[in-house]
Motif scaffolding. Structure first.
Motif, PDB file in Angstrom:
ATOM      1  N   PRO A  61       0.823  -1.210   0.000  1.00 16.75           N
ATOM      2  CA  PRO A  61       0.000   0.000   0.000  1.00 16.75           C
ATOM      3  C   PRO A  61       0.859   1.264   0.000  1.00 16.75           C
ATOM      4  O   PRO A  61       1.900   1.317   0.653  1.00 16.75           O
ATOM      5  CB  PRO A  61      -0.802  -0.119   1.300  1.00 16.75           C
ATOM      6  N   ILE A  62       0.437   2.280  -0.752  1.00 16.73           N
ATOM      7  CA  ILE A  62       1.163   3.542  -0.841  1.00 16.73           C
ATOM      8  C   ILE A  62       0.653   4.470   0.257  1.00 16.73           C
ATOM      9  O   ILE A  62      -0.507   4.898   0.230  1.00 16.73           O
ATOM     10  CB  ILE A  62       0.971   4.201  -2.221  1.00 16.73           C
ATOM     11  N   THR A  63       1.501   4.809   1.214  1.00 15.54           N
ATOM     12  CA  THR A  63       1.061   5.603   2.361  1.00 15.54           C
ATOM     13  C   THR A  63       0.762   7.053   1.986  1.00 15.54           C
ATOM     14  O   THR A  63      -0.182   7.648   2.501  1.00 15.54           O
ATOM     15  CB  THR A  63       2.125   5.557   3.473  1.00 15.54           C
ATOM     16  N   TYR A  64       1.559   7.621   1.084  1.00 16.71           N
ATOM     17  CA  TYR A  64       1.416   9.057   0.786  1.00 16.71           C
ATOM     18  C   TYR A  64       0.933   9.251  -0.651  1.00 16.71           C
ATOM     19  O   TYR A  64       1.596   9.862  -1.469  1.00 16.71           O
ATOM     20  CB  TYR A  64       2.742   9.770   1.046  1.00 16.71           C
ATOM     21  N   ARG A  65      -0.254   8.744  -0.908  1.00 15.13           N
ATOM     22  CA  ARG A  65      -0.850   8.813  -2.248  1.00 15.13           C
ATOM     23  C   ARG A  65      -1.579  10.158  -2.380  1.00 15.13           C
ATOM     24  O   ARG A  65      -2.799  10.237  -2.328  1.00 15.13           O
ATOM     25  CB  ARG A  65      -1.801   7.640  -2.462  1.00 15.13           C
ATOM     26  N   HIS A  66      -0.791  11.214  -2.534  1.00 12.72           N
ATOM     27  CA  HIS A  66      -1.337  12.565  -2.586  1.00 12.72           C
ATOM     28  C   HIS A  66      -0.937  13.230  -3.897  1.00 12.72           C
ATOM     29  O   HIS A  66      -0.053  12.759  -4.619  1.00 12.72           O
ATOM     30  CB  HIS A  66      -0.804  13.411  -1.422  1.00 12.72           C
ATOM     31  N   GLU A  67      -1.571  14.355  -4.172  1.00 12.59           N
ATOM     32  CA  GLU A  67      -1.142  15.188  -5.282  1.00 12.59           C
ATOM     33  C   GLU A  67       0.229  15.778  -4.973  1.00 12.59           C
ATOM     34  O   GLU A  67       0.648  15.845  -3.818  1.00 12.59           O
ATOM     35  CB  GLU A  67      -2.163  16.295  -5.554  1.00 12.59           C
ATOM     36  N   GLU A  68       0.925  16.233  -6.014  1.00 14.84           N
ATOM     37  CA  GLU A  68       2.316  16.663  -5.884  1.00 14.84           C
ATOM     38  C   GLU A  68       2.505  17.730  -4.806  1.00 14.84           C
ATOM     39  O   GLU A  68       3.399  17.615  -3.962  1.00 14.84           O
ATOM     40  CB  GLU A  68       2.819  17.178  -7.229  1.00 14.84           C
ATOM     41  N   GLU A  69       1.686  18.762  -4.811  1.00 16.95           N
ATOM     42  CA  GLU A  69       1.873  19.854  -3.848  1.00 16.95           C
ATOM     43  C   GLU A  69       1.685  19.367  -2.416  1.00 16.95           C
ATOM     44  O   GLU A  69       2.395  19.810  -1.509  1.00 16.95           O
ATOM     45  CB  GLU A  69       0.910  21.001  -4.147  1.00 16.95           C
ATOM     46  N   GLU A  70       0.759  18.461  -2.204  1.00 17.26           N
ATOM     47  CA  GLU A  70       0.563  17.927  -0.853  1.00 17.26           C
ATOM     48  C   GLU A  70       1.744  17.051  -0.439  1.00 17.26           C
ATOM     49  O   GLU A  70       2.184  17.085   0.715  1.00 17.26           O
ATOM     50  CB  GLU A  70      -0.743  17.136  -0.767  1.00 17.26           C
ATOM     51  N   ARG A  71       2.282  16.287  -1.389  1.00 17.17           N
ATOM     52  CA  ARG A  71       3.463  15.478  -1.064  1.00 17.17           C
ATOM     53  C   ARG A  71       4.643  16.368  -0.676  1.00 17.17           C
ATOM     54  O   ARG A  71       5.379  16.065   0.271  1.00 17.17           O
ATOM     55  CB  ARG A  71       3.831  14.589  -2.259  1.00 17.17           C
ATOM     56  N   LEU A  72       4.828  17.450  -1.396  1.00 10.07           N
ATOM     57  CA  LEU A  72       5.894  18.395  -1.047  1.00 10.07           C
ATOM     58  C   LEU A  72       5.648  18.988   0.337  1.00 10.07           C
ATOM     59  O   LEU A  72       6.578  19.099   1.153  1.00 10.07           O
ATOM     60  CB  LEU A  72       5.968  19.504  -2.088  1.00 10.07           C
ATOM     61  N   ALA A  73       4.413  19.341   0.619  1.00  5.70           N
ATOM     62  CA  ALA A  73       4.094  19.934   1.919  1.00  5.70           C
ATOM     63  C   ALA A  73       4.349  18.940   3.051  1.00  5.70           C
ATOM     64  O   ALA A  73       4.848  19.321   4.128  1.00  5.70           O
ATOM     65  CB  ALA A  73       2.637  20.396   1.934  1.00  5.70           C
ATOM     66  N   VAL A  74       4.043  17.675   2.814  1.00  2.90           N
ATOM     67  CA  VAL A  74       4.272  16.656   3.844  1.00  2.90           C
ATOM     68  C   VAL A  74       5.763  16.519   4.140  1.00  2.90           C
ATOM     69  O   VAL A  74       6.193  16.533   5.300  1.00  2.90           O
ATOM     70  CB  VAL A  74       3.676  15.303   3.402  1.00  2.90           C
ATOM     71  N   LEU A  75       6.589  16.404   3.094  1.00  2.41           N
ATOM     72  CA  LEU A  75       8.033  16.281   3.298  1.00  2.41           C
ATOM     73  C   LEU A  75       8.580  17.473   4.068  1.00  2.41           C
ATOM     74  O   LEU A  75       9.358  17.323   5.016  1.00  2.41           O
ATOM     75  CB  LEU A  75       8.748  16.183   1.954  1.00  2.41           C
ATOM     76  N   ARG A  76       8.169  18.660   3.662  1.00  2.00           N
ATOM     77  CA  ARG A  76       8.664  19.861   4.341  1.00  2.00           C
ATOM     78  C   ARG A  76       8.185  19.926   5.778  1.00  2.00           C
ATOM     79  O   ARG A  76       8.920  20.388   6.655  1.00  2.00           O
ATOM     80  CB  ARG A  76       8.223  21.095   3.552  1.00  2.00           C
ATOM     81  N   SER A  77       6.983  19.437   6.042  1.00  2.77           N
ATOM     82  CA  SER A  77       6.474  19.455   7.416  1.00  2.77           C
ATOM     83  C   SER A  77       7.268  18.516   8.324  1.00  2.77           C
ATOM     84  O   SER A  77       7.290  18.692   9.541  1.00  2.77           O
ATOM     85  CB  SER A  77       4.991  19.066   7.440  1.00  2.77           C
ATOM     86  N   PHE A  78       7.932  17.521   7.725  1.00  2.00           N
ATOM     87  CA  PHE A  78       8.796  16.622   8.489  1.00  2.00           C
ATOM     88  C   PHE A  78      10.177  17.231   8.733  1.00  2.00           C
ATOM     89  O   PHE A  78      11.017  16.600   9.379  1.00  2.00           O
ATOM     90  CB  PHE A  78       8.960  15.294   7.762  1.00  2.00           C
ATOM     91  N   GLY A  79      10.419  18.416   8.194  1.00  2.00           N
ATOM     92  CA  GLY A  79      11.728  19.040   8.350  1.00  2.00           C
ATOM     93  C   GLY A  79      12.757  18.516   7.377  1.00  2.00           C
ATOM     94  O   GLY A  79      13.962  18.577   7.650  1.00  2.00           O
ATOM     95  N   VAL A  80      12.312  18.019   6.221  1.00  2.00           N
ATOM     96  CA  VAL A  80      13.247  17.556   5.197  1.00  2.00           C
ATOM     97  C   VAL A  80      13.738  18.784   4.429  1.00  2.00           C
ATOM     98  O   VAL A  80      12.962  19.447   3.742  1.00  2.00           O
ATOM     99  CB  VAL A  80      12.591  16.531   4.257  1.00  2.00           C
ATOM    100  N   LEU A  81      15.008  19.085   4.569  1.00  2.00           N
ATOM    101  CA  LEU A  81      15.585  20.293   3.986  1.00  2.00           C
ATOM    102  C   LEU A  81      15.908  20.127   2.509  1.00  2.00           C
ATOM    103  O   LEU A  81      15.801  21.080   1.732  1.00  2.00           O
ATOM    104  CB  LEU A  81      16.866  20.674   4.733  1.00  2.00           C
ATOM    105  N   ARG A  82      16.373  18.954   2.136  1.00  2.00           N
ATOM    106  CA  ARG A  82      16.720  18.649   0.753  1.00  2.00           C
ATOM    107  C   ARG A  82      16.259  17.215   0.454  1.00  2.00           C
ATOM    108  O   ARG A  82      16.317  16.340   1.315  1.00  2.00           O
ATOM    109  CB  ARG A  82      18.232  18.743   0.503  1.00  2.00           C
ATOM    110  N   PHE A  83      15.842  17.015  -0.784  1.00  2.00           N
ATOM    111  CA  PHE A  83      15.374  15.693  -1.202  1.00  2.00           C
ATOM    112  C   PHE A  83      15.645  15.574  -2.690  1.00  2.00           C
ATOM    113  O   PHE A  83      16.220  16.477  -3.313  1.00  2.00           O
ATOM    114  CB  PHE A  83      13.888  15.513  -0.874  1.00  2.00           C
ATOM    115  N   THR A  84      15.279  14.451  -3.282  1.00  2.00           N
ATOM    116  CA  THR A  84      15.562  14.173  -4.688  1.00  2.00           C
ATOM    117  C   THR A  84      14.274  13.859  -5.434  1.00  2.00           C
ATOM    118  O   THR A  84      13.226  13.633  -4.819  1.00  2.00           O
ATOM    119  CB  THR A  84      16.530  12.985  -4.819  1.00  2.00           C
ATOM    120  N   SER A  85      14.366  13.846  -6.749  1.00  2.00           N
ATOM    121  CA  SER A  85      13.213  13.427  -7.575  1.00  2.00           C
ATOM    122  C   SER A  85      13.622  12.180  -8.354  1.00  2.00           C
ATOM    123  O   SER A  85      13.727  12.195  -9.581  1.00  2.00           O
ATOM    124  CB  SER A  85      12.766  14.552  -8.518  1.00  2.00           C
ATOM    125  N   MET A  86      13.859  11.085  -7.622  1.00  2.00           N
ATOM    126  CA  MET A  86      14.288   9.841  -8.250  1.00  2.00           C
ATOM    127  C   MET A  86      13.278   9.412  -9.315  1.00  2.00           C
ATOM    128  O   MET A  86      12.092   9.229  -9.036  1.00  2.00           O
ATOM    129  CB  MET A  86      14.410   8.727  -7.210  1.00  2.00           C
TER     130      MET A  86
END
Length: 291
Positions: free
Chosen positions: A52-77
């Motif tokens: 199951p995909i836990t974070y099955r959200h639209e792109e902007e919501e996925r970005l907001a979730v990562l940032r809310s976790f305090g992720v400063l940098r990430f990748t677009s694998m």
């Protein structure tokens, strides 16, 4: 989601971290991502299990979730599964990085005649990291069409996150042997072994010990989900601790079947110490990417 944000915040605060750097997160064109999710939903032959995909959200919501976790940098694998796809993906990821400044500009490649050209163009356009997926792409990393690509990335010092282990299901060219032959020809290649090389953990630790440019990301390793079918051998914890300056946080967000916080919990319960955790979750990637 609020409780999970609090859990991640407590983790960061306890370690005194300004935030997290996650080298293995997926952002890709929406129609491609939907196909990836459909594959997971169908328990396809490369996953072989319910996922199951836990974070099955639209792109902007996925970005907001990562940032809310305090992720400063990430990748677009992102990665191609056939020819004539990588250059298009690279165009999308360049545009995504331009509008998403906290994403490390990511690119990819496939064994095809123009691979060297578009990889060089991506590097010149500012790509900071590449993704290679030997399982999904089903290609030999020693294909002669890729030798100039590996050489170019080695010379430029641009890391390439490579799914080269045989988990969750083996491919024709997965396992330590094929990528070891690449490293023998390009010993300075800054290779990041995805998923700690599961399930061939020990063999990929050996490659990291042999080649100073080899690093490993933690994606899905040590979680309850993975430990159930591809456990990391406890006998190798000491080697993992010794390589603490070359282990990087990766999660596979958003395509994970558990909360993001569980990856951090799984790393913490290894008991390798706060200095190791700080290095893995922030300092090693900061140094690697010159952030």
């Amino acid at each position: 989601m609020g409780d999970e944000r609090d859990e991640v915040a407590r983790f960061r605060q306890r370690l005194g971290l300004p935030g997290l750097i996650d080298v293995h997160t997926h952002f890709m064109p929406e129609r491609v991502l939907r196909k990836v999710w459909a594959y997971f939903d169908s328990a396809g032959p490369l996953t072989t299990m319910e996922w199951p995909i836990t974070y099955r959200h639209e792109e902007e919501e996925r970005l907001a979730v990562l940032r809310s976790f305090g992720v400063l940098r990430f990748t677009s694998m992102l990665y191609p599964h056939k020819p004539a796809m990588a250059a298009w993906l690279n165009g999308w990821s360049a545009e995504f990085a331009a509008r998403t400044p906290d994403c490390l500009h990511t690119a990819t490649f496939f064994p095809e005649p123009d691979a060297e050209r578009y990889v060089r163009e991506a590097v010149e356009a500012g790509a900071r990291v590449f993704k290679a997926h030997l399982q999904v792409g089903a290609y030999d990393p020693n294909d002669p069409l890729l030798d100039p690509v590996w050489g170019l990335l080695a010379e430029a010092g641009v890391p390439v996150v490579t799914h080269c282990g045989s988990g969750p299901a083996p491919g024709r060219h997965t396992g330590p042997g094929p990528i070891a032959r690449v490293l023998a020809r390009h010993p300075r290649l800054p290779l990041i072994v995805a998923h700690l090389g599961m399930p061939e953990y020990a063999e990929f630790l050996t490659l990291a010990e042999r080649y100073p440019g080899v690093r490993l990301d933690t994606t899905m390793a040590f979680t309850d989900f993975t430990e159930d079918f591809m456990p990391f051998p406890k006998a190798e914890h000491g080697r993992l601790a010794d390589l603490g300056d070359r282990v990087l946080l990766g999660t596979d967000f958003p395509n994970i079947p558990y909360p993001y916080s569980h990856q951090l919990e799984a790393l913490e319960r290894l008991g390798l110490g706060d200095d190791w955790l700080r290095a893995v979750c922030h300092d090693n990637a900061k140094a690697l990417f010159g952030l």
